[in-house]
Design a protein around this motif. Structure first.
Motif, short mmCIF file in Angstrom:
data_model
loop_
_atom_site.label_atom_id
_atom_site.label_comp_id
_atom_site.label_asym_id
_atom_site.label_seq_id
_atom_site.Cartn_x
_atom_site.Cartn_y
_atom_site.Cartn_z
N THR A 272 0.84 -1.21 0.00
CA THR A 272 0.00 0.00 0.00
C THR A 272 0.87 1.25 0.00
OG1 THR A 272 -1.90 1.08 1.02
CG2 THR A 272 -0.28 0.21 2.54
N ASP A 273 0.31 2.31 -0.58
CA ASP A 273 0.84 3.66 -0.37
C ASP A 273 -0.36 4.49 0.05
OD1 ASP A 273 -0.62 4.20 -2.65
OD2 ASP A 273 1.13 4.02 -3.98
N TYR A 274 -0.24 5.83 0.01
CA TYR A 274 -1.38 6.61 0.49
C TYR A 274 -2.57 6.57 -0.46
CZ TYR A 274 1.35 8.21 4.39
OH TYR A 274 2.08 8.23 5.53
N ALA A 275 -2.30 6.22 -1.71
CA ALA A 275 -3.38 6.32 -2.70
C ALA A 275 -4.13 5.01 -2.92
CB ALA A 275 -2.80 6.81 -4.03
N SER A 276 -3.46 3.88 -2.74
CA SER A 276 -4.13 2.62 -3.12
C SER A 276 -3.45 1.45 -2.41
CB SER A 276 -4.04 2.41 -4.64
OG SER A 276 -2.67 2.28 -5.00
N ALA A 277 -4.03 0.27 -2.61
CA ALA A 277 -3.46 -0.93 -1.99
C ALA A 277 -3.77 -2.15 -2.83
CB ALA A 277 -4.03 -1.11 -0.58
N THR A 278 -2.93 -3.17 -2.70
CA THR A 278 -3.28 -4.48 -3.26
C THR A 278 -3.33 -5.46 -2.08
OG1 THR A 278 -0.93 -4.88 -3.67
CG2 THR A 278 -2.28 -4.15 -5.55
#
Ligand SMILES: Cc1ncc(COP(=O)(O)O)c(C=O)c1O
Length: 417
Positions: A272-278
């Motif tokens: 994850t980062d601040y914008a999205s995740a897997t």
């Protein structure tokens, strides 16, 4: 003054034969309750626990607690191994093809909610979800609320006169519009094994997913999810002589792939980062946050304990107790047993007697049974009842428990009838 002294005829009203449970002393809770004068006949709500499971529960904490799946240190590796060993044991218990097909939840209820949220985007307005008229609220409300959110239709399969899901009507009601069938294996009110095989065949023929509520069924016979050929199977640990706080969700691989994650947090993601995740696939992708580690490990010990019992002796014991329970109830004036229970429990009403009054008088005599709607309000409404009294049995119950129950019942009915 004991009950026998109050009414000398009780001494004559004995069971057909002495029924002994060789497993009773394995359950300290049942012995402690007995020492308090309590006869526990509410195992369908939650079961008493074997010593081996209590030892494992305490052993995890006493031996040094550690979180799972994240630490490289020895306690963490040990906890992870024990935690994952339960997954493998539970998979074997259910005859799941692989441990990875079992997701740990906090309860059976949470497993149904996981499914309802995890499958939500698969439904289109107008799609139909089919349940039956005897479902526990846990296998009703998540689907009802999903139907409301997505404008789906909730279809309810009616029962026949003996309390089984009516197959003729099911054949009419399971149609190409059916996207999911969710039904109980064993009713927690009627105690009847439901005709799962033909119902699951009907669902499969329409390309619908199937969910089996095994919360009661898993306790009374080794369920085989491969033989059932269902897409999902749900049950909970605390009815299976394990600790509370753990539920199990089995899924077929292709069915698991249809689930979207529904709770988000630690350990369920790949990146994850601040914008999205897997997210991870099942099972870990559906086990966000710290799981109930001690309880899962202790469930493994409960499964080991159950696996060590002679399964045919357990079935024979349960069948003998159940037959005595039914015959004792049927002999009593005004008592009506609901449906045609096959195993482990019987719910009943008494003409002219309120279930709550009866349960109160039984409780005053140290008899722990359940009274009310049993989390199946629509079923009770359909039967024209506001509630019923339910007696449910565990492997530790014996003939003396039943005798005490019948003595107390006679005493209570003498006052109430
Ligand atoms: C048939 C059935 N389904 C589901 C549940 C819900 O189980 P839990 O309370 O463990 O979530 C129960 C509990 O009584 C039950 O009897």
């Amino acid at each position: 003054m004991g009950i026998a002294a109050l009414n000398p005829s009780y001494g004559l009203d004995c069971l057909h034969m002495p029924i002994h449970s060789p497993w009773r002393t394995d359950f300290p809770g049942i012995l402690a309750l007995a020492a308090e004068g309590q006869t526990y006949l509410d195992s369908a709500a939650t079961a008493q626990k074997p010593q081996a499971m209590l030892d494992a529960l305490l052993g995890y904490y006493a031996g040094g607690a550690a979180n799972v799946h994240r630490a490289q240190h020895l306690p963490g590796e040990r906890a992870t191994r024990a935690f994952e060993a339960t997954r493998a044991k539970a998979a074997r218990w259910l005859n799941a093809p692989a441990a990875e097909q079992l997701i740990f939840t906090r309860s059976a209820t949470e497993a149904f909610n996981l499914l309802a949220y995890g499958l939500e985007q698969r439904f289109q307005p107008g799609d139909e979800i089919v349940i039956s008229a005897l479902e526990h609220h846990a296998n009703l409300l998540p689907w009802q609320q999903l139907a409301l959110r997505r404008q789906l239709k909730l279809v309810v399969l009616p029962l026949d006169h003996s309390g089984l899901i009516n197959l003729d009507q099911a054949a009419q009601l399971i149609t190409p519009r059916t996207r999911l069938l969710a039904i109980s294996q064993l009713s927690n009110v009627l105690g009847s094994w439901q005709p799962l095989a033909p119902l699951l065949t009907l669902a499969r023929a329409q390309g619908a997913l199937s969910v089996v509520d095994g919360a009661q069924g898993v306790v009374h016979g080794r369920p085989d999810v491969q033989a059932l050929d269902c897409d999902f199977y749900v049950c909970s640990s605390h009815k299976l002589y394990g600790p509370d706080g753990v539920g199990l969700l089995y899924g077929r691989n292709d069915a698991l792939q249809q689930l979207a994650p529904w709770q988000f947090g630690g350990e369920m993601l790949l990146h994850t980062d601040y914008a999205s995740a897997t997210f991870r696939p099942a099972p870990l992708g559906f086990e966000a946050g710290t799981p109930p580690i001690a309880a899962v490990i202790a469930l493994g010990a409960a499964i080991d304990y159950l696996g060590s019992l002679d399964a045919s002796a357990v079935s024979a014991h349960e069948a003998t107790l159940h037959a005595e329970l039914l015959s004792g109830l049927q002999q009593r004036r005004g008592v009506r047993v609901l449906g045609s229970p096959n195993v482990a429990l019987a719910s009943f009403v008494v003409e002219g007697v309120h279930h709550a009054d009866l349960a109160h008088l039984l409780s005053e005599q140290g008899i722990a049974v359940r009274a009310g709607h049993h989390c199946a309000m629509p079923l009770l409404q359909g039967l024209g009842l506001s509630g019923a009294v339910r007696v449910s049995l565990g492997v530790y119950n014996d003939g003396d428990d039943l005798q005490r129950f019948f003595n107390a019942l006679d005493q209570a009915l003498e006052l109430l009838q």
